[in-house]
Every structure is written in C-alpha cells, then in structure tokens.
Design a protein around this motif. Structure first.
Motif, PDB file in Angstrom:
ATOM      1  N   THR A   1       0.840  -1.195   0.000  1.00  0.00           N
ATOM      2  CA  THR A   1       0.000   0.000   0.000  1.00  0.00           C
ATOM      3  C   THR A   1       0.881   1.253   0.000  1.00  0.00           C
ATOM      4  OG1 THR A   1      -0.142   0.087   2.420  1.00  0.00           O
ATOM      5  CG2 THR A   1      -1.866  -1.144   1.285  1.00  0.00           C
ATOM      6  N   ASP A   2       0.377   2.308  -0.636  1.00  0.00           N
ATOM      7  CA  ASP A   2       1.079   3.593  -0.673  1.00  0.00           C
ATOM      8  C   ASP A   2       1.333   4.124   0.734  1.00  0.00           C
ATOM      9  OD1 ASP A   2       0.559   3.416  -3.392  1.00  0.00           O
ATOM     10  OD2 ASP A   2      -0.804   5.132  -3.449  1.00  0.00           O
TER      11      ASP A   2
ATOM     12  N   TYR B   1      11.318   7.131   2.583  1.00  0.00           N
ATOM     13  CA  TYR B   1      10.862   7.133   1.190  1.00  0.00           C
ATOM     14  C   TYR B   1       9.346   7.206   1.154  1.00  0.00           C
ATOM     15  CZ  TYR B   1      15.466   5.210  -0.019  1.00  0.00           C
ATOM     16  OH  TYR B   1      16.808   5.002  -0.168  1.00  0.00           O
ATOM     17  N   ASN B   2       8.817   8.014   0.242  1.00  0.00           N
ATOM     18  CA  ASN B   2       7.404   7.935  -0.105  1.00  0.00           C
ATOM     19  C   ASN B   2       7.313   6.832  -1.149  1.00  0.00           C
ATOM     20  OD1 ASN B   2       6.289  10.094   1.466  1.00  0.00           O
ATOM     21  ND2 ASN B   2       7.411  11.484   0.125  1.00  0.00           N
ATOM     22  N   VAL B   3       6.553   5.779  -0.855  1.00  0.00           N
ATOM     23  CA  VAL B   3       6.519   4.608  -1.732  1.00  0.00           C
ATOM     24  C   VAL B   3       5.118   4.384  -2.278  1.00  0.00           C
ATOM     25  CG1 VAL B   3       8.511   3.488  -0.660  1.00  0.00           C
ATOM     26  CG2 VAL B   3       6.228   3.072   0.269  1.00  0.00           C
ATOM     27  N   LYS B   4       5.056   3.748  -3.433  1.00  0.00           N
ATOM     28  CA  LYS B   4       3.793   3.453  -4.116  1.00  0.00           C
ATOM     29  C   LYS B   4       3.544   1.958  -4.141  1.00  0.00           C
ATOM     30  CE  LYS B   4       2.364   7.442  -5.778  1.00  0.00           C
ATOM     31  NZ  LYS B   4       1.085   7.982  -5.377  1.00  0.00           N
ATOM     32  N   ALA B   5       2.293   1.585  -3.992  1.00  0.00           N
ATOM     33  CA  ALA B   5       1.904   0.174  -4.060  1.00  0.00           C
ATOM     34  C   ALA B   5       2.358  -0.424  -5.383  1.00  0.00           C
ATOM     35  CB  ALA B   5       0.389   0.041  -3.919  1.00  0.00           C
TER      36      ALA B   5
ATOM     37  N   THR C   1       5.475  -1.560  -5.912  1.00  0.00           N
ATOM     38  CA  THR C   1       6.919  -1.372  -6.084  1.00  0.00           C
ATOM     39  C   THR C   1       7.702  -2.475  -5.376  1.00  0.00           C
ATOM     40  OG1 THR C   1       6.616   1.026  -6.115  1.00  0.00           O
ATOM     41  CG2 THR C   1       8.849   0.219  -5.695  1.00  0.00           C
TER      42      THR C   1
ATOM     43  N   ALA D   1       3.156   2.885   5.070  1.00  0.00           N
ATOM     44  CA  ALA D   1       2.976   1.948   3.954  1.00  0.00           C
ATOM     45  C   ALA D   1       2.991   0.519   4.501  1.00  0.00           C
ATOM     46  CB  ALA D   1       4.099   2.110   2.932  1.00  0.00           C
TER      47      ALA D   1
END
Length: 77
Positions: A34-35, A50-54, A56, A71
């Motif tokens: 999840t983001d 880190y800002n992460v995106k689902a 990845t 996340a």
C-alpha cells in the motif's frame, strides 16, 4: 550488499510489522503493498525515508522498518 531481487522463486511471505525490530527471517525481496511513507534502517543502521507506491519492489532489503511507517511492506523469502 543486499540482493535486489530473489535469487530463486520465493514461496513464503509475511507483512512486516513496523517497529518490531530487526526483520527475521531475512527476506530475499521486499514489496510495497500500500502507498505511504517507509521509514527504515539500512544494513549500516542509517535511517532512510521514502514515499513509496503500491506495486513497487524495493531496491534494497531494510534491516528494520520503523514505527512511523504508514505503507504496508511485504517480505518475500
């Protein structure tokens, strides 16, 4: 240096609980489910954010995931 991707097909996974300490068993790969924000320590105990995106696959294996993480991170091994 941590491996980026599994050396073979992984057959087990678990959700990493933020703030639970050193990740065990040591995963072969990590995946963002999840983001959100990932706050983790690398192998040298240096904190990274880190800002992460689902969807990845992370390019490193964190040593631990800190409690501030929002996340959902999945470990594969």
């Amino acid at each position: 240096m941590a491996r980026t991707y599994p050396t073979a097909s992984c057959s087990r996974h678990f959700i990493i609980t933020p703030g639970a300490g050193v990740i065990t068993p040591r995963p072969e790969s990590t995946y963002v489910n999840t983001d959100g924000l990932l706050v983790a320590d690398d192998e040298n105990d240096i904190e990274v954010r880190y800002n992460v995106k689902a969807g990845t696959a992370l390019p490193f294996i964190p040593k631990r995931v800190k409690a501030e993480t929002t996340a959902q991170i999945i470990a594969w091994w």
